[in-house]
Design an enzyme around this catalytic site. Structure first.
Site, PDB file in Angstrom:
ATOM      1  N   GLU A   1       0.831  -1.211   0.000  1.00  0.00           N
ATOM      2  CA  GLU A   1       0.000   0.000   0.000  1.00  0.00           C
ATOM      3  C   GLU A   1       0.864   1.260   0.000  1.00  0.00           C
ATOM      4  O   GLU A   1       1.888   1.309   0.668  1.00  0.00           O
ATOM      5  CB  GLU A   1      -0.887  -0.025   1.261  1.00  0.00           C
ATOM      6  CG  GLU A   1      -1.818   1.154   1.375  1.00  0.00           C
ATOM      7  CD  GLU A   1      -2.750   1.039   2.593  1.00  0.00           C
ATOM      8  OE1 GLU A   1      -3.244  -0.076   2.879  1.00  0.00           O
ATOM      9  OE2 GLU A   1      -2.972   2.062   3.250  1.00  0.00           O
TER      10      GLU A   1
ATOM     11  N   GLU B   1      -2.701  10.900   2.696  1.00  0.00           N
ATOM     12  CA  GLU B   1      -3.896  11.051   3.529  1.00  0.00           C
ATOM     13  C   GLU B   1      -3.908  12.436   4.152  1.00  0.00           C
ATOM     14  O   GLU B   1      -2.940  12.832   4.798  1.00  0.00           O
ATOM     15  CB  GLU B   1      -3.900  10.024   4.665  1.00  0.00           C
ATOM     16  CG  GLU B   1      -4.102   8.611   4.194  1.00  0.00           C
ATOM     17  CD  GLU B   1      -3.989   7.627   5.333  1.00  0.00           C
ATOM     18  OE1 GLU B   1      -4.904   6.823   5.490  1.00  0.00           O
ATOM     19  OE2 GLU B   1      -2.980   7.677   6.071  1.00  0.00           O
TER      20      GLU B   1
END
Ligand SMILES: *[C@@H]1O[C@H](CO)[C@@H](O)[C@H](O)[C@H]1NC(C)=O
Ligand SMILES: *[C@@H]1O[C@H](CO)[C@@H](O)[C@H](O)[C@H]1NC(C)=O
Ligand SMILES: *[C@@H]1O[C@H](CO)[C@@H](O)[C@H](O)[C@H]1NC(C)=O
Ligand SMILES: *[C@@H]1O[C@H](CO)[C@@H](O)[C@H](O)[C@H]1NC(C)=O
Ligand SMILES: *[C@@H]1O[C@H](CO)[C@@H](O)[C@H](O)[C@H]1NC(C)=O
Ligand SMILES: *[C@@H]1O[C@H](CO)[C@@H](O)[C@H](O)[C@H]1NC(C)=O
Ligand SMILES: *[C@@H]1O[C@H](CO)[C@@H](O)[C@H](O)[C@H]1NC(C)=O
EC number: 3.2.1.14
Length: 326
Positions: free
Chosen positions: A122, A126
């Site tokens: 991943e 964010e």
């Protein structure tokens, strides 16, 4: 991972079909032989999300409602459980993803650009709305969540009011996080536990928002999100103007040839996408393989990517990692 795991769960609760997810619950390629991933068989792919509904032709809305507006694709959290999310119908195998968006407002709302593979590699951008002076970068390899020390905070000016371009440039040697054209972080392969934790398997691209500050989340998640979300102050909205994707290994499908999760184990093939030419419906597609079937007008993609991704998340939950994550 704390965040995207909760995001996946929120999205699931909000109505991602469980039957689809369950189909793939146990297919982590590190442990099983899994169907091939549908690849993007072209070097570049661009979406202008102000263009109307046609903008979503190679994207699947995996949770909530996302519509094109003059400001871009609109992601809106109005009430508990909202987690509007879109995801590419295809995987890329090393590449560059550029997304221009304006983050959501409010307390505890997370605006994210995430790349994720079937074995839970991943790469993340964010933005936590509560903290409007920075944005986080993060990564995980093979779902390894033994520590949360991999993130960095990067300064950004007015992410809620202003569109910024958030880019991930990903090769087998290094990952660069690039903000408005400036490299703000570089992760070398060797610096991720000699490559073991280095994201290196084919990934889908996901964008969306969700409430990290939802009162039903764990105290740790709410703290990370900067406090509880007050839905009466909403709706909280992210606008995504455009996404440009470059696939450094364009191909119709990617297959894990063994269970190492190493990039050298991934085989690419072009034999599937333009192989058949008969029907323009998706009836001939095999959801199980998540592969594309050809149509005279172009490839028709199945929802395999979506299911696989959420399936992986579920599998981890089933594996007992949930407590550690949330
Ligand atoms: C894969 O299987 C091993 C044992 O065979 C287990 O320890 C591990 O948790 C599994 N990993 C995943 C990602 O499912
Ligand atoms: C908004 O998007 C949803 C799918 O997310 C779609 O069903 C609906 O028709 C769209 N509405 C408009 C006005 O385009
Ligand atoms: C994508 O490319 C188009 C055309 O070159 C450009 O107008 C747009 O700003 C780009 N978007 C991003 C996020 O880089
Ligand atoms: C998981 O990552 C940590 C570093 O964060 C590392 O020490 C550990 O060896 C990794 N575990 C595996 C199974 O690769
Ligand atoms: C974000 O919310 C705060 C608090 O409600 C408000 O003061 C601010 O104007 C909002 N910003 C935007 C861009 O909506
Ligand atoms: C697959 O086809 C694409 C598009 O024609 C091409 O760029 C790529 O090199 C091919 N890949 C393989 C593995 O043959
Ligand atoms: C499949 O056909 C499309 C449309 O003609 C083309 O763009 C693409 O490159 C082809 N893919 C391969 C792998 O040949």
């Amino acid at each position: 991972m704390r965040s995207s795991m909760q995001w996946a769960l929120t999205a699931l609760a909000a109505g991602v079909p469980l039957c689809a997810a369950q189909t793939y619950t146990d297919c982590n390629p590190l442990n099983k032989t899994c169907p091939a991933d549908t690849g993007l068989d072209q070097w570049s792919f661009s979406t202008d999300f102000t263009a109307g509904s046609s903008a979503f032709s190679k994207w699947t809305t995996t949770s909530g409602t996302v519509n094109s507006t003059s400001l871009g694709a609109k992601f809106e959290v109005k009430e508990e459980g909202d987690a509007p999310t879109i995801q590419t119908d295809f995987y890329i195998f090393f590449g560059r993803v550029e997304a221009k968006f304006r983050c959501a407002n409010g307390t505890g709302i997370i605006s994210t650009l995430v790349m994720e593979s079937d074995d839970l590699d991943e790469i993340d951008w964010e933005q936590i709305s509560t903290f409007d002076t920075y944005v986080q970068t993060d990564y995980f390899g093979k779902g390894n969540t033994t520590s949360y020390d991999r993130y960095t905070n990067v300064d950004v000016t007015d992410p809620v009011e202003t569109y910024h371009t958030y880019t991930i440039d990903w090769t087998s040697e290094r990952i660069e996080w690039i903000l408005d054209g400036t490299v703000v972080r570089t992760l070398e392969y060797a610096d991720a536990v000699d490559g073991t934790n280095f994201p290196q398997t084919p990934m889908v691209v996901k964008l969306g928002i969700w409430a990290g500050g939802d009162p039903s989340n764990s105290a740790g998640t709410i703290e990370w999100a900067g406090g509880e979300t007050d839905y009466t102050a909403g709706p909280f909205i992210m606008y995504l103007e455009s996404v440009n994707i470059t696939n450094y290994n364009p191909a119709c499908s990617y297959t894990y040839s063994d269970k190492t999760g190493e990039y050298t184990s991934i085989t690419t093939s072009n034999s599937t996408c333009n192989a058949t030419s008969s029907s323009s419906t998706s009836s001939k597609s095999t959801t199980a393989s998540g592969s594309a079937v050809a149509a005279s007008s172009g490839a028709v993609y199945t929802g395999g990517a979506t299911s696989l991704s959420y399936g992986s998340a579920l599998f981890m939950v089933g594996g007992g990692l949930l407590a550690a994550l949330l």
